[in-house]
Scaffold this active site. Structure first.
Site, PDB file in Angstrom:
ATOM      1  N   GLU A  15       0.812  -1.219   0.000  1.00  0.00           N
ATOM      2  CA  GLU A  15       0.000   0.000   0.000  1.00  0.00           C
ATOM      3  C   GLU A  15       0.846   1.271   0.000  1.00  0.00           C
ATOM      4  O   GLU A  15       0.314   2.382  -0.125  1.00  0.00           O
ATOM      5  CB  GLU A  15      -0.949   0.010   1.193  1.00  0.00           C
ATOM      6  N   SER A 167      -7.151  -1.373   0.663  1.00  0.00           N
ATOM      7  CA  SER A 167      -7.125  -1.263  -0.794  1.00  0.00           C
ATOM      8  C   SER A 167      -7.657  -2.513  -1.488  1.00  0.00           C
ATOM      9  O   SER A 167      -7.359  -2.762  -2.653  1.00  0.00           O
ATOM     10  CB  SER A 167      -5.701  -0.956  -1.297  1.00  0.00           C
ATOM     11  N   SER A 307      -9.730  10.782  -4.790  1.00  0.00           N
ATOM     12  CA  SER A 307     -10.175   9.958  -3.673  1.00  0.00           C
ATOM     13  C   SER A 307     -11.495  10.467  -3.100  1.00  0.00           C
ATOM     14  O   SER A 307     -11.886  11.618  -3.305  1.00  0.00           O
ATOM     15  CB  SER A 307      -9.113   9.930  -2.566  1.00  0.00           C
TER      16      SER A 307
END
EC number: 6.3.2.4
Length: 335
Positions: A15, A167, A307
């Site tokens: 990540e 994720s 995002s």
């Protein structure tokens, strides 16, 4: 005198790629007239700051300070934008607590707890009007007979995912029992996720993600929800990070009573888990019943321009610059 901010990125897992993108965006938006920002890259090998000339300086971990050309730099606050270990699971938070540096995220206990999806569900499952999918939590000792345990307790289709991780790495949807073994192996073997697997019954419905944070006055601010519509079977890693595969609608098209209920549930989840800073709560509204189903909470949500949280900040009429300033000022109030 400007407030010295350590903007923390990197990480010990895959990540880290997302961490670097998130921290780059946050850095571009923070008000440099008010804050002196140092990007600190935390990796397994080292903790470093790279100056404008490209020279690396190693963090003194005894007090989280830097020595640059003979001058010691000590930070007023840590802005944690590090997804996965050690920024999202409470390890960094515990370190900062011990040396007395305030930070922008949830505390050590909340961060560690919410990184564990199964334990989080156990804490919030009795919130009125909030539902959780039927599930089984498998530990390392269950690996040999995990398929039998799941088949005895749950019905298809299923979501199989690492119990600690983000994720959607190592996550799969299982539509047939023949697919279960491979899905369990992928979840068990996902990097840095603790050898625990959460298996949940599939909930059919509309998927949403909604941010909430505590501002510099100590007040909870609920952001507009985002609806997630993907062309893939579910919102997996590919759907999250491949342009064009997912439609994200912010603010979500919710009836007034649905919006009111979503805001209230997100607020109650934040309070029940003793959250700090900004978090993001993901949930379904089931198609048949319109019941709200908790998916998970993210205590270090992604912060690229695309995002969810930045989308929701803009939809609320705020700017990212003002928003990140609020998070820094709220963290400083913890002193």
């Amino acid at each position: 005198m400007k407030t010295k901010v350590a903007l923390i990125t990197g990480g010990y897992t895959g990540e880290s790629e997302i961490s670097y993108k998130s921290s780059a965006f946050v850095y571009s938006q923070i008000d440099k007239e008010k804050y002196d920002v140092y990007v600190i890259d935390i990796t397994v090998a080292d903790w470093t700051y790279t100056d404008d000339a490209g020279q690396k300086h190693t963090i003194n971990r005894e007090d989280f300070s830097l020595s640059i050309q003979g001058e010691q730099v000590k930070f007023d606050v840590a802005f944690i934008i590090l997804h996965g270990t050690p920024g999202e699971d409470g390890r960094l938070q515990g370190y900062f607590d011990m040396i007395g540096v305030p930070y922008t995220s949830c505390g050590a206990l909340t961060s560690a707890l919410t990184m564990n999806k199964g334990y989080t569900k156990a804490i919030i499952q009795d919130i009125p009007n909030l539902n959780v999918a039927q599930s089984v939590l498998l530990f390392d000792v269950d690996r040999a007979n995990g398929e039998d345990i799941v088949q005895q307790k749950l019905k298809l289709p299923l979501f199989v995912k690492p119990n600690a991780g983000g994720s959607s790495i190592g996550m799969n949807k299982v539509n047939a029992w023949s697919e279960l073994g491979k899905a369990l192996d992928e979840a068990y073997d996902a990097e840095g996720t603790g050898q625990q697997v959460l298996v949940e019954e599939f909930v059919s419905g509309r998927e949403f993600s909604q941010g909430i944070y505590r501002d510099a006055q100590g007040l909870l601010q609920v952001l507009p929800a985002t609806e997630v519509i993907t062309t893939r079977e579910f919102f997996d890693y590919i759907a999250k990070y491949t342009p064009g595969l997912t439609q994200e609608i912010t603010p979500a098209d919710l009836r007034p009573e649905q919006k009111e209920q979503a805001d209230a549930l997100v607020r109650e989840i934040y309070i029940r888990l003793n959250c700090k800073g900004m978090v993001r709560v993901d949930f379904f509204i089931q198609k048949e019943t319109e019941d709200f189903y908790f998916i998970e909470i993210n205590t270090i949500p992604g912060q690229t321009a695309q995002s969810f949280i930045p989308q929701q900040v803009r939809a609320s009429g705020r700017t990212e610059t003002a928003f990140y300033g609020e998070l820094i000022e709220a963290a400083l109030l913890k002193r």
